[in-house]
Design an enzyme around this catalytic site. Structure first.
Site, PDB file in Angstrom:
ATOM      1  N   ASP A 256      39.934   2.185 -67.119  1.00 11.50           N
ATOM      2  CA  ASP A 256      40.685   2.216 -66.031  1.00 11.50           C
ATOM      3  C   ASP A 256      40.572   3.674 -66.688  1.00 11.50           C
ATOM      4  O   ASP A 256      41.466   3.999 -66.892  1.00 11.50           O
ATOM      5  CB  ASP A 256      41.597   1.600 -65.224  1.00 11.50           C
ATOM      6  CG  ASP A 256      41.153   2.263 -63.841  1.00 11.50           C
ATOM      7  OD1 ASP A 256      41.348   2.802 -63.246  1.00 11.50           O
ATOM      8  OD2 ASP A 256      40.765   1.297 -63.034  1.00 11.50           O
ATOM      9  N   LYS A 257      39.825   4.800 -65.412  1.00  5.99           N
ATOM     10  CA  LYS A 257      40.029   6.405 -65.433  1.00  5.99           C
ATOM     11  C   LYS A 257      41.234   6.867 -64.783  1.00  5.99           C
ATOM     12  O   LYS A 257      41.783   8.250 -64.918  1.00  5.99           O
ATOM     13  CB  LYS A 257      38.900   7.162 -65.361  1.00  5.99           C
ATOM     14  CG  LYS A 257      38.616   7.302 -64.168  1.00  5.99           C
ATOM     15  CD  LYS A 257      37.830   8.058 -63.865  1.00  5.99           C
ATOM     16  CE  LYS A 257      36.714   8.324 -61.815  1.00  5.99           C
ATOM     17  NZ  LYS A 257      35.342   9.532 -62.029  1.00  5.99           N
TER      18      LYS A 257
ATOM     19  N   THR B 199      28.508  -5.459 -54.458  1.00  2.00           N
ATOM     20  CA  THR B 199      28.673  -5.695 -52.976  1.00  2.00           C
ATOM     21  C   THR B 199      27.683  -6.212 -52.138  1.00  2.00           C
ATOM     22  O   THR B 199      26.480  -5.556 -52.643  1.00  2.00           O
ATOM     23  CB  THR B 199      28.891  -4.290 -52.129  1.00  2.00           C
ATOM     24  OG1 THR B 199      29.461  -4.657 -50.824  1.00  2.00           O
ATOM     25  CG2 THR B 199      28.168  -3.529 -52.393  1.00  2.00           C
ATOM     26  N   ASP B 200      28.201  -6.760 -50.799  1.00  2.00           N
ATOM     27  CA  ASP B 200      26.753  -6.581 -49.970  1.00  2.00           C
ATOM     28  C   ASP B 200      25.902  -5.946 -49.422  1.00  2.00           C
ATOM     29  O   ASP B 200      25.028  -6.025 -48.879  1.00  2.00           O
ATOM     30  CB  ASP B 200      27.169  -8.209 -48.739  1.00  2.00           C
ATOM     31  CG  ASP B 200      28.480  -7.454 -48.574  1.00  2.00           C
ATOM     32  OD1 ASP B 200      28.798  -6.538 -48.100  1.00  2.00           O
ATOM     33  OD2 ASP B 200      29.338  -8.180 -47.179  1.00  2.00           O
ATOM     34  N   GLU B 201      26.957  -4.638 -49.305  1.00  2.00           N
ATOM     35  CA  GLU B 201      26.623  -3.558 -49.244  1.00  2.00           C
ATOM     36  C   GLU B 201      25.025  -3.101 -48.974  1.00  2.00           C
ATOM     37  O   GLU B 201      24.369  -2.454 -48.570  1.00  2.00           O
ATOM     38  CB  GLU B 201      27.491  -2.034 -48.795  1.00  2.00           C
ATOM     39  CG  GLU B 201      28.634  -2.768 -47.850  1.00  2.00           C
ATOM     40  CD  GLU B 201      29.645  -1.291 -47.942  1.00  2.00           C
ATOM     41  OE1 GLU B 201      28.811  -0.271 -48.243  1.00  2.00           O
ATOM     42  OE2 GLU B 201      30.729  -1.639 -48.241  1.00  2.00           O
TER      43      GLU B 201
ATOM     44  N   TYR C 224      26.876   5.586 -50.922  1.00  2.00           N
ATOM     45  CA  TYR C 224      27.319   3.811 -52.237  1.00  2.00           C
ATOM     46  C   TYR C 224      26.785   3.278 -52.791  1.00  2.00           C
ATOM     47  O   TYR C 224      26.149   2.377 -53.425  1.00  2.00           O
ATOM     48  CB  TYR C 224      29.366   4.185 -51.278  1.00  2.00           C
ATOM     49  CG  TYR C 224      28.823   2.684 -51.406  1.00  2.00           C
ATOM     50  CD1 TYR C 224      30.287   2.421 -53.387  1.00  2.00           C
ATOM     51  CD2 TYR C 224      29.752   1.812 -50.865  1.00  2.00           C
ATOM     52  CE1 TYR C 224      30.491   1.971 -53.832  1.00  2.00           C
ATOM     53  CE2 TYR C 224      29.656   0.193 -51.306  1.00  2.00           C
ATOM     54  CZ  TYR C 224      30.704   0.200 -52.659  1.00  2.00           C
ATOM     55  OH  TYR C 224      31.472  -1.019 -53.477  1.00  2.00           O
ATOM     56  N   SER C 225      25.816   2.520 -51.488  1.00  2.00           N
ATOM     57  CA  SER C 225      25.807   1.104 -51.500  1.00  2.00           C
ATOM     58  C   SER C 225      24.343   1.653 -51.980  1.00  2.00           C
ATOM     59  O   SER C 225      23.822   0.913 -53.068  1.00  2.00           O
ATOM     60  CB  SER C 225      25.171   0.256 -49.907  1.00  2.00           C
ATOM     61  OG  SER C 225      24.914   1.031 -49.631  1.00  2.00           O
TER      62      SER C 225
ATOM     63  N   LYS D 128      24.873   1.663 -55.266  1.00  2.00           N
ATOM     64  CA  LYS D 128      25.848  -0.449 -56.252  1.00  2.00           C
ATOM     65  C   LYS D 128      24.011  -0.811 -56.610  1.00  2.00           C
ATOM     66  O   LYS D 128      24.111  -1.873 -57.387  1.00  2.00           O
ATOM     67  CB  LYS D 128      26.525  -0.561 -55.129  1.00  2.00           C
ATOM     68  CG  LYS D 128      28.216   0.156 -55.155  1.00  2.00           C
ATOM     69  CD  LYS D 128      28.413  -0.388 -56.269  1.00  2.00           C
ATOM     70  CE  LYS D 128      28.882  -1.952 -56.882  1.00  2.00           C
ATOM     71  NZ  LYS D 128      29.664  -2.262 -57.438  1.00  2.00           N
TER      72      LYS D 128
END
Length: 344
Positions: free
Chosen positions: A50-51, A140-142, A164-165, A168
């Site tokens: 993790d950054k 994600t569902d997005e 964003y979506s 993804k």
């Protein structure tokens, strides 16, 4: 040597499972790590990469930091040399690391493209080079876009509407391409809106709860009729684990919570739990490209994985609100505030 002792000696020792969890100090990733390590005798070794961007917090792992089965590495999934150093010896990669806030992606998309697409590609190439058995991408569902009626099945084409979506969706497509081109065992889970403890207070539930604790109004986008399906983070993590243990290579699994609410109804419920009324709502201009409704059909996960959510939304939301009320020392610094000492 007695027969009983011979029998005990002959019993095979379970093989240690070795898992690399990217973004394992974030909200969902840390919940998954805590779940993996909840059984103190489980033969497992977990590496968290993790950054520690603004939403990553090593404090999210405090409950398991002393566990010798956990190794924490501060670093970036885009760092090719670091990925090559870490991946050898790992059986599985569970990939949570992502820039995830829609509003931030609208204002500045470049970091989302670099991390969510470029970072995923770096990990996929590393998984190929180092013989990782299974790569699970947490999506994600997005990526499906918006749906007026019914629910998305995994066969629906992606149609993202926010930067964003879109990133993804790009990561998902890369994963599927590596499965088809290289034969890498890639699996994808697409979840609905998560909630629960340790969620960074830019997301709607912790933002609204902490605002109300501070005596501030809650910002409600547009007419408040955008609909989301709510999934407790613990149920989501169980769904991910089921996909790893029982899923099929190259497949996508929707993970839903089964509770659809408009943002207006969600806000009303939170206000009631905090003992306040609609005067604490501040209407704000709607988000650009705001998807109207998300809804996933998770019957495939139920059928193939045995998945079903266990937490009712009523119970889960009440417990989540109580957690934020009891853990101001965790969220206050994230909102630029000084923690308040307990009066008990």
């Amino acid at each position: 040597m007695t027969q009983d002792s011979r029998t005990r000696q002959a019993r095979p020792t379970p093989e240690t499972r070795r898992v690399l969890v990217t973004g394992g100090a974030g909200f969902i990733g840390s919940a998954y790590v805590r779940m993996l390590l909840a059984d103190p005798v489980r033969p497992i070794a977990v590496t968290v990469l993790d950054k520690l961007s603004y939403a990553g917090n090593v404090g999210n792992l405090e409950a398991v930091r002393a566990d010798p089965r956990l190794r924490f590495v501060h670093g970036d999934i885009r760092d090719l040399a670091l990925v090559d150093q870490l991946l050898p010896g790992h059986d599985q990669v569970v990939h949570f690391a992502a820039e995830s806030h829609v509003d931030r992606s609208i204002d500045a998309a470049a970091e989302f493209v670099s991390t969510n697409v470029g970072g995923t590609q770096t990990l996929l190439d590393g998984a190929l080079r180092h013989g990782v058995r299974t790569f699970l991408n947490v999506s994600t569902d997005e990526v499906y876009g918006s749906i007026d009626t019914g629910s998305w099945q995994e066969t629906e084409p992606v149609a993202p509407n926010s930067p964003y979506s879109a990133t993804k969706a790009g990561a998902d497509l890369l994963c599927l391409a590596y499965a088809r081109t290289h034969g890498l065992d890639v699996r994808i889970t697409r979840c609905s809106n998560n909630y629960g403890p340790f969620q960074f207070p830019e997301k709607v539930i912790p933002l609204f709860v902490t605002n109300l604790v501070l005596g501030r109004r809650v910002p409600l986008y547009g007419d408040g009729l955008n609909v989301r399906d709510w999934l407790h983070v613990d149920d989501h993590c169980r769904g991910i684990e089921l996909a790893l243990q029982h899923g099929r290579p190259g497949e996508i699994y929707n993970i839903g919570g089964g509770t659809e609410l408009s943002n207006r109804d969600l806000t009303k419920t939170i206000l009631e739990l905090l003992g306040t009324g609609p005067d604490m709502i501040e209407p704000v201009t709607d988000r650009k490209g705001h998807d109207r409704r998300y809804s996933v059909d998770w019957s495939k996960a139920a059928r193939e994985l045995g998945y079903a959510p266990r937490r009712t939304f009523t119970e889960g939301l009440r417990a989540t609100v109580d957690w934020y009320l009891d853990n101001r020392d965790w969220w206050a610094p994230l909102r630029g505030l000084e923690p308040v000492a307990s009066t008990e």
